[in-house]
Write a protein that holds these residues in place. Structure first.
Motif, short mmCIF file in Angstrom:
data_model
loop_
_atom_site.label_atom_id
_atom_site.label_comp_id
_atom_site.label_asym_id
_atom_site.label_seq_id
_atom_site.Cartn_x
_atom_site.Cartn_y
_atom_site.Cartn_z
N ALA A 166 -22.44 2.57 -54.07
CA ALA A 166 -22.24 1.62 -55.14
C ALA A 166 -23.60 0.94 -55.53
CB ALA A 166 -21.24 0.65 -54.89
N LYS A 167 -24.49 1.54 -54.62
CA LYS A 167 -25.98 0.71 -54.81
C LYS A 167 -25.95 -0.67 -54.73
CE LYS A 167 -28.15 4.76 -56.59
NZ LYS A 167 -26.93 5.48 -56.92
N VAL A 168 -25.18 -1.28 -53.62
CA VAL A 168 -25.32 -2.53 -53.24
C VAL A 168 -26.66 -2.82 -52.59
CG1 VAL A 168 -24.37 -4.23 -51.89
CG2 VAL A 168 -22.90 -2.64 -53.18
N PRO A 169 -27.52 -3.82 -53.16
CA PRO A 169 -28.61 -4.01 -52.61
C PRO A 169 -28.64 -4.07 -50.69
CG PRO A 169 -28.39 -5.77 -54.34
CD PRO A 169 -26.97 -4.95 -54.03
N ALA A 170 -29.73 -3.44 -50.25
CA ALA A 170 -29.71 -3.39 -48.81
C ALA A 170 -29.37 -4.76 -48.17
CB ALA A 170 -31.00 -2.90 -48.33
N LYS A 171 -30.19 -5.92 -48.63
CA LYS A 171 -29.92 -7.12 -47.81
C LYS A 171 -28.36 -7.60 -47.95
CE LYS A 171 -31.72 -9.98 -51.59
NZ LYS A 171 -32.63 -8.83 -52.56
N GLU A 172 -27.72 -7.11 -48.99
CA GLU A 172 -26.41 -7.79 -49.30
C GLU A 172 -25.40 -6.95 -48.34
OE1 GLU A 172 -25.08 -7.77 -53.36
OE2 GLU A 172 -22.82 -8.31 -52.63
N ARG A 173 -25.83 -5.57 -48.03
CA ARG A 173 -24.79 -4.72 -47.18
C ARG A 173 -24.44 -5.51 -45.88
NH1 ARG A 173 -27.59 1.07 -48.15
NH2 ARG A 173 -27.79 1.08 -50.35
N ARG A 174 -25.47 -5.88 -45.54
CA ARG A 174 -25.27 -6.48 -43.88
C ARG A 174 -24.15 -7.57 -43.91
NH1 ARG A 174 -27.56 -5.15 -38.92
NH2 ARG A 174 -25.40 -5.63 -37.88
N SER A 175 -24.34 -8.46 -44.69
CA SER A 175 -23.38 -9.62 -44.63
C SER A 175 -21.70 -9.04 -45.03
CB SER A 175 -23.73 -10.64 -45.55
OG SER A 175 -23.54 -10.30 -46.90
N ARG A 176 -22.04 -8.12 -45.82
CA ARG A 176 -20.56 -7.45 -46.32
C ARG A 176 -19.82 -6.64 -45.07
NH1 ARG A 176 -20.72 -6.00 -52.59
NH2 ARG A 176 -18.88 -5.15 -51.96
N ILE A 177 -20.83 -6.08 -44.46
CA ILE A 177 -20.05 -5.15 -43.45
C ILE A 177 -19.72 -6.03 -42.21
CG2 ILE A 177 -20.89 -3.07 -41.76
CD1 ILE A 177 -22.79 -2.34 -43.89
N ASP A 178 -20.49 -6.96 -42.11
CA ASP A 178 -20.15 -7.91 -40.89
C ASP A 178 -18.72 -8.45 -41.24
OD1 ASP A 178 -22.74 -7.40 -39.49
OD2 ASP A 178 -23.45 -9.48 -40.17
N GLU A 179 -18.45 -8.92 -42.69
CA GLU A 179 -17.39 -9.49 -43.04
C GLU A 179 -16.22 -8.86 -42.82
OE1 GLU A 179 -17.61 -11.76 -46.62
OE2 GLU A 179 -15.74 -12.48 -46.32
N ALA A 180 -16.51 -7.22 -43.22
CA ALA A 180 -15.33 -6.47 -43.14
C ALA A 180 -14.95 -6.09 -41.90
CB ALA A 180 -15.73 -4.99 -44.14
N LEU A 181 -16.01 -5.88 -41.12
CA LEU A 181 -15.49 -5.58 -39.58
C LEU A 181 -15.11 -6.82 -38.99
CD1 LEU A 181 -18.72 -3.44 -38.29
CD2 LEU A 181 -16.29 -2.68 -38.75
N GLY A 182 -15.49 -8.10 -39.33
CA GLY A 182 -14.95 -9.06 -38.80
C GLY A 182 -13.22 -9.37 -39.17
N SER A 183 -13.24 -8.88 -40.58
CA SER A 183 -11.72 -9.16 -40.91
C SER A 183 -10.65 -8.20 -40.17
CB SER A 183 -11.52 -9.04 -42.40
OG SER A 183 -11.93 -7.48 -42.74
N VAL A 184 -11.24 -7.23 -39.48
CA VAL A 184 -10.42 -6.15 -38.81
C VAL A 184 -10.55 -6.23 -37.33
CG1 VAL A 184 -10.19 -4.52 -40.54
CG2 VAL A 184 -11.94 -4.31 -39.09
N ARG A 185 -11.39 -7.36 -36.99
CA ARG A 185 -11.49 -7.76 -35.51
C ARG A 185 -12.47 -6.63 -34.69
NH1 ARG A 185 -7.37 -8.79 -32.46
NH2 ARG A 185 -5.83 -7.79 -33.95
N LEU A 186 -13.30 -6.13 -35.32
CA LEU A 186 -14.15 -4.92 -34.87
C LEU A 186 -15.84 -5.47 -34.75
CD1 LEU A 186 -12.78 -1.61 -35.96
CD2 LEU A 186 -12.73 -2.62 -33.70
N THR A 187 -15.89 -6.69 -34.77
CA THR A 187 -17.35 -7.14 -34.67
C THR A 187 -17.90 -6.60 -33.26
OG1 THR A 187 -16.77 -8.97 -36.05
CG2 THR A 187 -19.11 -9.37 -34.68
N GLY A 188 -19.21 -6.07 -33.20
CA GLY A 188 -19.62 -5.78 -31.97
C GLY A 188 -19.45 -4.12 -31.90
N PHE A 189 -18.89 -3.50 -32.71
CA PHE A 189 -18.71 -2.22 -32.66
C PHE A 189 -19.50 -1.35 -33.42
CE2 PHE A 189 -14.81 -1.41 -30.12
CZ PHE A 189 -14.25 -2.89 -29.71
N GLU A 190 -20.54 -1.94 -33.99
CA GLU A 190 -21.44 -1.34 -35.09
C GLU A 190 -21.78 -0.02 -34.67
OE1 GLU A 190 -21.50 -4.46 -34.31
OE2 GLU A 190 -21.14 -5.77 -36.41
N LYS A 191 -22.38 0.05 -33.39
CA LYS A 191 -23.26 1.21 -33.06
C LYS A 191 -22.45 2.28 -32.57
CE LYS A 191 -27.51 -0.13 -33.79
NZ LYS A 191 -27.64 -1.59 -33.25
N ARG A 192 -21.22 2.09 -32.30
CA ARG A 192 -20.00 3.05 -31.71
C ARG A 192 -19.94 4.08 -32.72
NH1 ARG A 192 -16.13 1.31 -27.96
NH2 ARG A 192 -17.09 -0.42 -26.78
#
Lengths: 318, 380
Positions: B124-150
């Motif tokens: 969707a061509k979301v600007p790179a700097k905005e992606r980080r926070s949205r991914i953090d939030e999405a992973l947070g909402s499914v309680r998977l913060t910290g699993f990014e590198k798996r």
């Protein structure tokens, strides 16, 4: 004829005309043979075991022995190697061969990807048509296919005649005796290998992954680049190593379709043996070719997982 | 393409910036035929924004075909699908702006968790700097913060499922499709994820269309259930409506345990129908039933009262049956019975209630008239 032989080995039987210079066979087949012997199968004299030991024996006599004799002949006098490299034709032929083999490999990959993709995804009737084309071409002698290209590419051949008749060009374009003709002819012979290795890998990609990519906003081209290509890369790389190694050993196609200036390594060796009658130097040159092949296979085997495609290692990673 | 659907500005909600509201989905006489076979046979359905709708049915009922038509993977043979009032005819899958959770999660095995969740944002061509926070939030909402590198292969089934969910909501879709999302998980995990998904979808306000064959899952998660059978819509209603007032035999059979009596309608009053059945008389609610119609009456096991033959019952319904087995099931006893015509019946008696029945005994079954629903059988 030898049931337990795997496809790569089996193909040698069908292609005696590439004979001595198709070094792939001497390089990979003993490897397979040794492994099947080493497999922990105590009843090696019964059933499949007996077939396998027959195959091992056959390979030993038909491939290992000649290669061994040739190597002994070459290394018995180090001067042979000095003489081999003193030939400018030979030195240039190494570069020509590597360069052309790389080009052919790239051509094969480019042609094979879409073909394999359609083969893996199209509906049944199309798959049957494409697979038939592939296999008929695969099973047709290299010699026949090479001469067919000659008929097409000649100055008086079908393509030139048609182009002149249609007024696209005023006079025939010289295609025979060019690198272009060699690429065309070799890629035609070798592309089935990359198609099949890529196809095998693509078949294992769940369609769901493509759908997931689609619904997340990927247009079809993006699905291909972001999902299909990365996930089929191991097959493509293994196919590339296979094709590159086989291309190094080609003789007939560059000989018939190629130019007299860009001499292929196989041609250089034949010249050494038949024209200059220096069999020992020819043997040394053949050993050089064999080494290039073995090094390529070793590097490919280590980094690209070619063994997985040839079924030489245990179950794949995934 | 993507700007239109995938990156709608988020409504500023304090709960989560991933919330984007929900789409309405309308189906008009949707038909899908494969040669002679009809997979979906004229389904019409209106789904309001923000609803959690479950397409429930046995395998072969057409539920997955219907979902795949909404997603755009297959085209309807006839009929129309509208999302937010816009016909989806000729709209490619990648332009529909839908989130989807697949049956086997469909995580990309060559990408780690972060890259998987980033995928729709990158498209969707979301600007790179905005992606980080949205991914953090999405992973947070499914309680998977910290699993990014798996890598996906390093995750358990439940974790993979949650990554799939995070990936489906990160681009703020207004419509989320789920194809048997919990099918591959074990029971405990399934139950906790049911609640999690339900709460998440409410927080986001997203419209959800979920496909399952598990009626418990449908009852737990849904605002509305669309019960499908043989490519047709059997009943569309709230879980309560489907459970308490199944509109026909298929619905009664599919949702929960039930007693189904068949007979002929006699004495039709206002809204009430008396049905003569083998072994007695059933009285229940029913509209549109005429005297003499072939009828079926549905009673849930929990509404059945039992009394030894001869004792006085307060209900107007009375059907005699023989106790075949009594099963202690925690909060209640399940009493299995055999009706006069040999059919299997069931009653559920709370553990606290006095109980002195044993197998072999003949009893009378009854229930409050309001707990029984009579439907005319169309085939008759």
């Amino acid at each position: 004829m030898f049931a337990p032989l795997r496809p790569v080995a089996a193909h040698t039987d069908r292609r005696p005309n590439e004979d001595e210079v198709t070094t792939l066979d001497s390089a990979t087949v003993p490897d397979q043979a040794v492994r099947s012997k080493a497999a922990p199968r105590p009843a090696w004299l019964s059933g499949i075991g007996a077939f396998q030991s027959a195959a091992v024996l056959y390979m030993a006599v038909a491939f290992l022995l000649p290669v061994l004799l040739m190597t002994i002949r070459a290394v018995s006098d180090p001067q042979n190697f000095v003489d081999a490299f003193s030939s400018g034709i030979f030195r240039r032929s190494i570069w020509t061969t590597v360069r052309m083999s790389l080009t052919v490999t790239v051509v094969c990959l480019v042609v094979s990807y879409p073909y394999a993709y359609v083969l893996a995804r199209a509906r049944r009737t199309i798959v049957i048509i494409l697979a038939t084309c592939l296999l008929v071409s695969f099973w047709t002698s290299t010699l026949v296919r090479t001469y067919s290209w000659q008929l097409l590419l000649n100055n008086t051949g079908l393509i030139n005649t048609a182009m002149v008749a249609l007024g696209i060009v005023d006079e025939p374009i010289r295609m025979m005796g060019t690198d272009f003709a060699v690429y065309l002819g070799m890629a035609h012979v070798l592309a089935p290998y990359t198609v099949l290795t890529i196809y095998a890998q693509m078949r294992a990609i769940p369609r769901e992954l493509e759908e997931a990519a689609q619904i997340m906003g990927s247009r079809p081209a993006t699905v291909f680049w972001r999902v299909i290509v990365p996930l089929s890369r191991p097959g493509a790389l293994a196919g590339a190593v296979l094709v590159f190694v086989m291309a190094l050993g080609f003789y007939i196609t560059p000989q018939i379709l190629g130019s007299a200036q860009n001499v292929y390594i196989g041609t250089a060796i034949v010249q050494q043996v038949q024209a200059f009658l220096s069999t020992d130097v020819g043997a040394a040159q053949a050993v050089v070719l064999l080494l290039i092949v073995l090094i390529t296979l070793a590097v490919g085997g280590k980094y690209l997982g070619i063994g997985r495609i040839l079924g030489l290692d245990k179950a794949g990673q995934r | 393409m993507s700007t239109q659907s995938l990156t709608r500005p988020a409504e500023d909600s304090p709960a989560t910036s991933l919330a984007a509201g929900g789409s309405s989905v309308e189906l008009f006489d949707v038909v899908k035929r494969y040669g002679e076979a009809t997979a979906v046979d004229g389904i019409s359905l209106t789904i309001e924004p923000g609803w959690f709708v479950t397409l429930l049915g046995a395998s072969g009922s057409g539920k997955t075909t219907l979902l795949r038509m909404i997603a755009g993977f297959i085209d309807p043979t006839e009929g129309q699908i509208r999302i937010d009032g816009v016909s989806m005819h000729g709209v490619a899958v990648h332009r529909r702006g839908i989130g989807m959770v697949f049956q086997n999660y469909a995580l990309f095995p060559h990408l780690n968790v972060y890259r998987n969740v980033e995928y729709p944002l990158a498209r969707a061509k979301v600007p790179a700097k905005e992606r980080r926070s949205r991914i953090d939030e999405a992973l947070g909402s499914v309680r998977l913060t910290g699993f990014e590198k798996r890598m996906p292969s390093q995750l358990s089934g439940g974790q993979q499922q949650r990554v799939a969910l995070a990936r489906a909501i990160v681009a703020r879709p207004r419509l989320l499709l789920m194809d048997e999302p919990l099918g591959a998980l074990d029971r405990n995990l399934r139950e906790s994820l049911q609640i999690e998904i339900r709460q998440l979808s409410q927080r986001l306000g997203v419209t959800v269309i979920n496909v399952t064959h598990d009626q418990e899952e449908a009852l737990t998660m849904s605002d509305k259930i669309a019960l499908l059978s043989d490519g047709k819509l059997v009943q569309f209603g709230t879980p309560e409506e489907l459970y308490l007032r199944p509109s026909n035999e298929i619905a009664a059979d599919f949702i929960g345990e039930s007693n189904i009596f068949r007979g002929q309608a006699r004495a039709v009053g206002t809204g009430e129908v008396a049905v003569e059945v083998p072994g007695g008389r059933v009285v229940g609610l029913g509209a549109g039933v005429d005297d003499g119609d072939a009828c079926l009456a549905v009673v849930r096991p929990g509404d059945v009262q039992l009394a030894g033959a001869g004792s006085q019952l307060d209900g107007v319904s009375s059907v005699t049956a023989t106790v075949t087995d009594v099963i202690f099931a925690g909060e209640s006893r399940r009493v299995l019975l055999r009706g006069a015509d040999g059919q299997q019946l069931i009653a559920r008696v709370p553990v606290g209630a006095p109980f002195d029945l044993s197998p072999g005994e003949e009893v009378a079954m009854t229930w409050p008239t309001a707990a029984c629903r009579c439907v005319r059988t169309s085939a008759a």
